[in-house]
Motif scaffolding. Structure first.
Motif, PDB file in Angstrom:
ATOM      1  N   VAL A  71     -81.390 -30.477 -27.921  1.00  0.00           N
ATOM      2  CA  VAL A  71     -81.878 -29.704 -29.155  1.00  0.00           C
ATOM      3  C   VAL A  71     -82.874 -28.835 -28.196  1.00  0.00           C
ATOM      4  O   VAL A  71     -83.757 -28.342 -27.992  1.00  0.00           O
ATOM      5  CB  VAL A  71     -82.656 -31.239 -29.712  1.00  0.00           C
ATOM      6  CG1 VAL A  71     -83.570 -30.622 -30.642  1.00  0.00           C
ATOM      7  CG2 VAL A  71     -82.328 -31.871 -29.652  1.00  0.00           C
ATOM      8  N   LYS A  72     -82.249 -26.949 -29.290  1.00  0.00           N
ATOM      9  CA  LYS A  72     -83.274 -26.271 -28.761  1.00  0.00           C
ATOM     10  C   LYS A  72     -84.930 -26.547 -29.275  1.00  0.00           C
ATOM     11  O   LYS A  72     -85.448 -26.927 -29.803  1.00  0.00           O
ATOM     12  CB  LYS A  72     -82.979 -25.810 -29.858  1.00  0.00           C
ATOM     13  CG  LYS A  72     -82.843 -23.784 -29.355  1.00  0.00           C
ATOM     14  CD  LYS A  72     -82.316 -22.803 -29.982  1.00  0.00           C
ATOM     15  CE  LYS A  72     -82.733 -21.415 -29.926  1.00  0.00           C
ATOM     16  NZ  LYS A  72     -82.157 -20.226 -31.541  1.00  0.00           N
ATOM     17  N   GLY A  73     -85.478 -25.991 -28.120  1.00  0.00           N
ATOM     18  CA  GLY A  73     -87.319 -26.328 -27.990  1.00  0.00           C
ATOM     19  C   GLY A  73     -87.047 -28.115 -27.482  1.00  0.00           C
ATOM     20  O   GLY A  73     -88.546 -26.977 -27.457  1.00  0.00           O
ATOM     21  N   LEU A  74     -86.456 -28.293 -26.892  1.00  0.00           N
ATOM     22  CA  LEU A  74     -86.999 -29.061 -26.111  1.00  0.00           C
ATOM     23  C   LEU A  74     -85.767 -28.883 -24.665  1.00  0.00           C
ATOM     24  O   LEU A  74     -84.848 -29.139 -24.965  1.00  0.00           O
ATOM     25  CB  LEU A  74     -86.376 -30.219 -27.064  1.00  0.00           C
ATOM     26  CG  LEU A  74     -86.936 -31.239 -27.742  1.00  0.00           C
ATOM     27  CD1 LEU A  74     -86.170 -32.193 -28.179  1.00  0.00           C
ATOM     28  CD2 LEU A  74     -88.454 -30.823 -28.070  1.00  0.00           C
ATOM     29  N   ASN A  75     -86.918 -29.798 -24.027  1.00  0.00           N
ATOM     30  CA  ASN A  75     -86.033 -29.417 -22.549  1.00  0.00           C
ATOM     31  C   ASN A  75     -86.188 -30.904 -21.489  1.00  0.00           C
ATOM     32  O   ASN A  75     -86.087 -31.342 -20.616  1.00  0.00           O
ATOM     33  CB  ASN A  75     -87.236 -28.855 -21.210  1.00  0.00           C
ATOM     34  CG  ASN A  75     -87.509 -27.223 -22.307  1.00  0.00           C
ATOM     35  OD1 ASN A  75     -86.653 -27.179 -22.335  1.00  0.00           O
ATOM     36  ND2 ASN A  75     -88.423 -27.040 -21.212  1.00  0.00           N
ATOM     37  N   ARG A  76     -84.647 -31.381 -22.112  1.00  0.00           N
ATOM     38  CA  ARG A  76     -83.966 -32.564 -22.301  1.00  0.00           C
ATOM     39  C   ARG A  76     -83.085 -32.469 -23.010  1.00  0.00           C
ATOM     40  O   ARG A  76     -82.093 -31.800 -23.828  1.00  0.00           O
ATOM     41  CB  ARG A  76     -84.329 -33.508 -24.467  1.00  0.00           C
ATOM     42  CG  ARG A  76     -86.193 -33.816 -23.504  1.00  0.00           C
ATOM     43  CD  ARG A  76     -86.354 -34.401 -25.074  1.00  0.00           C
ATOM     44  NE  ARG A  76     -88.115 -35.130 -25.548  1.00  0.00           N
ATOM     45  CZ  ARG A  76     -88.499 -35.942 -26.415  1.00  0.00           C
ATOM     46  NH1 ARG A  76     -87.794 -36.153 -27.542  1.00  0.00           N
ATOM     47  NH2 ARG A  76     -89.493 -36.501 -26.568  1.00  0.00           N
ATOM     48  N   LEU A  77     -81.878 -33.740 -21.894  1.00  0.00           N
ATOM     49  CA  LEU A  77     -81.199 -34.174 -22.191  1.00  0.00           C
ATOM     50  C   LEU A  77     -80.819 -35.532 -22.309  1.00  0.00           C
ATOM     51  O   LEU A  77     -80.623 -36.442 -22.090  1.00  0.00           O
ATOM     52  CB  LEU A  77     -79.740 -33.592 -20.475  1.00  0.00           C
ATOM     53  CG  LEU A  77     -80.426 -31.983 -20.535  1.00  0.00           C
ATOM     54  CD1 LEU A  77     -79.571 -32.238 -18.882  1.00  0.00           C
ATOM     55  CD2 LEU A  77     -79.451 -31.582 -20.784  1.00  0.00           C
ATOM     56  N   TYR A  78     -79.710 -35.181 -23.706  1.00  0.00           N
ATOM     57  CA  TYR A  78     -79.225 -36.092 -24.240  1.00  0.00           C
ATOM     58  C   TYR A  78     -78.058 -36.991 -23.862  1.00  0.00           C
ATOM     59  O   TYR A  78     -77.048 -36.696 -23.826  1.00  0.00           O
ATOM     60  CB  TYR A  78     -79.229 -35.974 -25.905  1.00  0.00           C
ATOM     61  CG  TYR A  78     -80.752 -36.568 -26.372  1.00  0.00           C
ATOM     62  CD1 TYR A  78     -81.697 -37.191 -27.219  1.00  0.00           C
ATOM     63  CD2 TYR A  78     -80.953 -35.370 -26.210  1.00  0.00           C
ATOM     64  CE1 TYR A  78     -83.010 -37.303 -27.602  1.00  0.00           C
ATOM     65  CE2 TYR A  78     -82.603 -34.496 -26.844  1.00  0.00           C
ATOM     66  CZ  TYR A  78     -83.376 -35.763 -27.585  1.00  0.00           C
ATOM     67  OH  TYR A  78     -84.089 -35.761 -28.613  1.00  0.00           O
ATOM     68  N   PHE A  79     -77.820 -38.588 -23.691  1.00  0.00           N
ATOM     69  CA  PHE A  79     -76.632 -38.894 -23.417  1.00  0.00           C
ATOM     70  C   PHE A  79     -76.482 -40.386 -24.470  1.00  0.00           C
ATOM     71  O   PHE A  79     -77.330 -40.827 -24.296  1.00  0.00           O
ATOM     72  CB  PHE A  79     -76.316 -39.180 -21.858  1.00  0.00           C
ATOM     73  CG  PHE A  79     -76.699 -37.964 -20.873  1.00  0.00           C
ATOM     74  CD1 PHE A  79     -75.511 -37.068 -20.066  1.00  0.00           C
ATOM     75  CD2 PHE A  79     -77.819 -38.119 -20.629  1.00  0.00           C
ATOM     76  CE1 PHE A  79     -75.890 -37.034 -18.986  1.00  0.00           C
ATOM     77  CE2 PHE A  79     -77.985 -36.973 -19.499  1.00  0.00           C
ATOM     78  CZ  PHE A  79     -76.567 -36.453 -18.905  1.00  0.00           C
ATOM     79  N   LEU A  80     -74.842 -40.414 -24.772  1.00  0.00           N
ATOM     80  CA  LEU A  80     -74.006 -41.983 -25.150  1.00  0.00           C
ATOM     81  C   LEU A  80     -72.884 -41.860 -24.318  1.00  0.00           C
ATOM     82  O   LEU A  80     -72.617 -40.758 -23.671  1.00  0.00           O
ATOM     83  CB  LEU A  80     -73.928 -40.718 -26.230  1.00  0.00           C
ATOM     84  CG  LEU A  80     -72.425 -41.906 -26.955  1.00  0.00           C
ATOM     85  CD1 LEU A  80     -73.770 -43.855 -27.741  1.00  0.00           C
ATOM     86  CD2 LEU A  80     -72.301 -41.902 -27.948  1.00  0.00           C
TER      87      LEU A  80
END
Length: 344
Positions: A71-80
């Protein structure tokens, strides 16, 4: 089974960008991910079983698909992570557990990052290396699938704090017992770090930016017999087995822009920096999106500009309402910020 060497692996993968109003809820369900196009999916056809136990993937034995997002603006990587296994092995309290092992090197610094691979032989397999080096510039998440009666992941290094909120979150959905077959859905996000030591106060988050490549890789460790210490397969996205401790063997994943259906045809966006407090000089930075033909800045003090990125000097101290109007062949857009720009 024939493998290419790492230097010949030219594959690049994509990281889907979720719109800011559609950030997935971490509940172990795949519903929020239905908008992600199939070309973002990494399946078994992209993996190598590099222990030589299987010549090719058999979906009746193990079938896995992975999607990665940001998500632009968040330093996160999401995984499914969605997986079918004919035998889920997770009854023991230790490391013996079906596992999704993820390494992340978001600034692509490369190189070994676990104690046993330390370049100084005097530090190899020492606690000094473990605390100062292991998992510091790249991280390894040994994620248990499922994690019944244990933490959701082992962070392989001296920084277990990165697996907890506010740095990570995870949820799993399954309805099988140990030793049975079935499907598991794992949903999680992690925060990548350029520097992550034992002391969280010294940590430096990786900055995730659109169109940037990050280093990422994973493997699936498949156990099929609780009485057998050896696994039944090590399915690796990299063509180098030791990717789990050497970030140079990760693969480039591109942080993609929003898919076209989520983009506005024209969208005014801007930020600012006070570049001289004494002279009250402010630089305005345009981040607008779309095909733009004209800019009109209202600085809130009776002055205007038609420049794309103007610099303005305020004569008096105060809090100002600054407005940017843009126009183009697809329409018009405005962004007003109320009292954000303040000088003294």
């Amino acid at each position: 089974m024939l493998f290419q060497c790492w230097s010949q692996d030219t594959r690049t993968f994509k990281v889907f960008q979720f719109p800011s109003n559609k950030i997935p809820t971490i509940d172990g369900k795949a519903d929020d991910w239905k908008m992600v196009p199939e070309n973002y999916t990494v399946g078994m056809d992209q993996l190598w079983e590099d222990s030589g136990k299987h010549s090719k993937a058999n979906p009746k034995n193990l079938d896995v698909s992975v999607k990665v997002a940001w998500v632009k603006g968040l330093n996160r990587l999401y995984f499914l992570y969605e997986a079918y296994d004919d035998y889920w092995d997770f009854s023991l309290p230790g490391l013996h557990n079906d596992t999704f092992e993820v390494i992340v090197d978001a600034d692509q610094s490369g190189g070994p990052f676990i104690d046993r691979f330390h370049p100084n032989p005097a530090l190899t397999n020492t606690m000094d290396a473990y605390f100062s080096y292991h998992g510091v510039h790249a991280q390894n998440y040994h994620i248990f699938t499922p994690a019944e009666g244990k933490d959701w992941t082992l962070v392989w290094g001296s920084q277990p704090w990165i697996k907890e909120l506010p740095y990570a979150n995870a949820a799993t959905h399954y309805n099988f017992k140990a030793g049975e077959s079935g499907k598991l859905t794992l949903e999680f996000w992690i925060t990548p770090f350029d520097y992550a030591g034992n002391d969280p106060s010294r940590a430096v988050e990786s900055i995730l930016e659109e169109n940037k490549n990050i280093g990422l890789c994973w493997a699936i460790i498949d156990y099929d017999d609780v009485n057998n210490e050896k696994n039944n397969g090590f399915w690796n996205l990299s063509k180098e087995h030791t990717m789990y401790g050497n970030a140079s063997y990760s693969l480039p994943f591109k942080l993609m822009p929003l898919e076209k259906q989520f983009q506005k045809e024209i969208n005014a966006k801007w930020t600012f920096n006070v570049i001289d407090k004494n002279k009250r000089t402010v630089a305005f930075i345009n981040h607008s999106e779309g095909e733009i033909e004209s800019y009109k800045w209202n600085f809130g003090d009776g002055n205007f500009s038609s420049e794309k990125n103007p610099v303005h000097e305020y004569k008096e101290a105060g809090k100002y309402i600054v407005v940017l109007d843009i126009s183009g062949p697809k329409g018009k857009s405005r962004l007003s910020k109320i009292w954000d720009v303040a000088v003294k």
